[in-house]
Write a protein that holds these residues in place. Structure first.
Motif, PDB file in Angstrom:
ATOM      1  N   LEU A 257       4.606  -0.871  -5.435  1.00  0.00           N
ATOM      2  CA  LEU A 257       3.298  -0.331  -5.088  1.00  0.00           C
ATOM      3  C   LEU A 257       2.189  -1.084  -5.821  1.00  0.00           C
ATOM      4  O   LEU A 257       2.219  -1.238  -7.029  1.00  0.00           O
ATOM      5  CB  LEU A 257       3.232   1.158  -5.436  1.00  0.00           C
ATOM      6  CG  LEU A 257       2.053   1.928  -4.882  1.00  0.00           C
ATOM      7  CD1 LEU A 257       2.031   1.869  -3.357  1.00  0.00           C
ATOM      8  CD2 LEU A 257       2.124   3.379  -5.328  1.00  0.00           C
ATOM      9  N   GLY A 258       1.233  -1.583  -5.054  1.00  0.00           N
ATOM     10  CA  GLY A 258       0.113  -2.323  -5.627  1.00  0.00           C
ATOM     11  C   GLY A 258       0.396  -3.797  -5.878  1.00  0.00           C
ATOM     12  O   GLY A 258      -0.501  -4.542  -6.265  1.00  0.00           O
TER      13      GLY A 258
ATOM     14  N   ASN B   3       4.133  -3.896   7.792  1.00  0.00           N
ATOM     15  CA  ASN B   3       4.981  -2.738   7.619  1.00  0.00           C
ATOM     16  C   ASN B   3       6.272  -2.922   8.420  1.00  0.00           C
ATOM     17  O   ASN B   3       6.249  -3.510   9.500  1.00  0.00           O
ATOM     18  CB  ASN B   3       4.181  -1.513   8.091  1.00  0.00           C
ATOM     19  CG  ASN B   3       5.006  -0.280   8.208  1.00  0.00           C
ATOM     20  OD1 ASN B   3       5.604  -0.026   9.246  1.00  0.00           O
ATOM     21  ND2 ASN B   3       5.036   0.492   7.146  1.00  0.00           N
TER      22      ASN B   3
ATOM     23  N   LYS C  35       0.810  -1.217   0.000  1.00  0.00           N
ATOM     24  CA  LYS C  35       0.000   0.000   0.000  1.00  0.00           C
ATOM     25  C   LYS C  35       0.843   1.267   0.000  1.00  0.00           C
ATOM     26  O   LYS C  35       0.372   2.324  -0.377  1.00  0.00           O
ATOM     27  CB  LYS C  35      -0.911   0.017   1.233  1.00  0.00           C
ATOM     28  CG  LYS C  35      -1.914  -1.114   1.250  1.00  0.00           C
ATOM     29  CD  LYS C  35      -2.698  -1.094   2.535  1.00  0.00           C
ATOM     30  CE  LYS C  35      -3.612  -2.306   2.614  1.00  0.00           C
ATOM     31  NZ  LYS C  35      -4.270  -2.388   3.908  1.00  0.00           N
ATOM     32  N   ASN C  36       2.065   1.163   0.469  1.00  0.00           N
ATOM     33  CA  ASN C  36       2.942   2.321   0.559  1.00  0.00           C
ATOM     34  C   ASN C  36       4.348   1.850   0.228  1.00  0.00           C
ATOM     35  O   ASN C  36       4.857   0.925   0.857  1.00  0.00           O
ATOM     36  CB  ASN C  36       2.871   2.895   1.976  1.00  0.00           C
ATOM     37  CG  ASN C  36       3.654   4.167   2.123  1.00  0.00           C
ATOM     38  OD1 ASN C  36       4.675   4.360   1.469  1.00  0.00           O
ATOM     39  ND2 ASN C  36       3.187   5.033   2.989  1.00  0.00           N
TER      40      ASN C  36
END
Length: 182
Positions: free
Chosen positions: A12-13, A32, A3-4
């Motif tokens: 990303l994605g 994360n 997501k980040n």
């Protein structure tokens, strides 16, 4: 899904968990890096049994809050945009490299004084927003600049806050991965 990915935008994605599951056919836990580091610190490091804010300072700046509920650490990722984006802009390792046109480990004493003044300013903003009683720093720059962080901690002792460097060195995320597997 990633997501980040500020420092690795090519991911990303990406459905990383799905890709790893398909490739290795084993249980996968992903989180994360700041959350993983905070969990590692809570389970194996200086954060055992105490509530704290965990800040990782390396290529970027990230972090999480740890609160013990029923003897178990509950880790919540910090809202990067709200609490950490300006801190990373002024002090994150990648941004320091751009600003000074050399890696952070090659900064002069004078340059580090400037960085640490900005770091202290951002830390005080963070403390005033969240009011943690303890902040534990991890990540490559935190470990490398542990003496400077401890000196800074003495300068802000009016805040009655405990500031520590991770006892797990640069491996808090790795220890967090072990904790996620448990």
């Amino acid at each position: 899904v990633v997501k980040n990915a500020q420092h690795t935008p090519c991911y990303l994605g990406s459905p990383v968990k799905k890709l790893l599951l398909e490739r290795y056919k084993c249980p996968i836990q992903i989180d994360n890096d700041g959350v993983a580091g905070a969990l590692g610190e809570a389970v194996y490091g200086n954060g055992k049994g105490v509530d704290f804010a965990y800040i990782t300072w390396g290529t970027g700046i990230g972090g999480a809050l740890v609160k013990y509920i029923g003897g178990k650490p509950i880790v919540t990722q910090l809202d990067w945009d709200k609490y950490l984006s300006s801190w990373e802009t002024s002090c994150g390792g990648e941004n320091l490299g751009k600003l000074y046109k050399k890696p952070a480990e090659q900064l002069t004493e004078s340059e580090w004084e400037t960085v640490m003044a900005a770091f202290q300013k951002e830390l005080l903003i963070f403390i005033n927003m969240l009011h943690p009683q303890r902040v534990i720093f991890g990540g490559g720059i935190s470990v490398g600049q542990s003496v400077r962080i401890q000196q800074m901690a003495k300068q802000i002792n009016d805040y009655k806050i405990t500031i520590e460097i991770s006892g797990l060195g640069e491996d808090t995320g790795l220890f967090g991965a072990f904790a996620l597997m448990r």
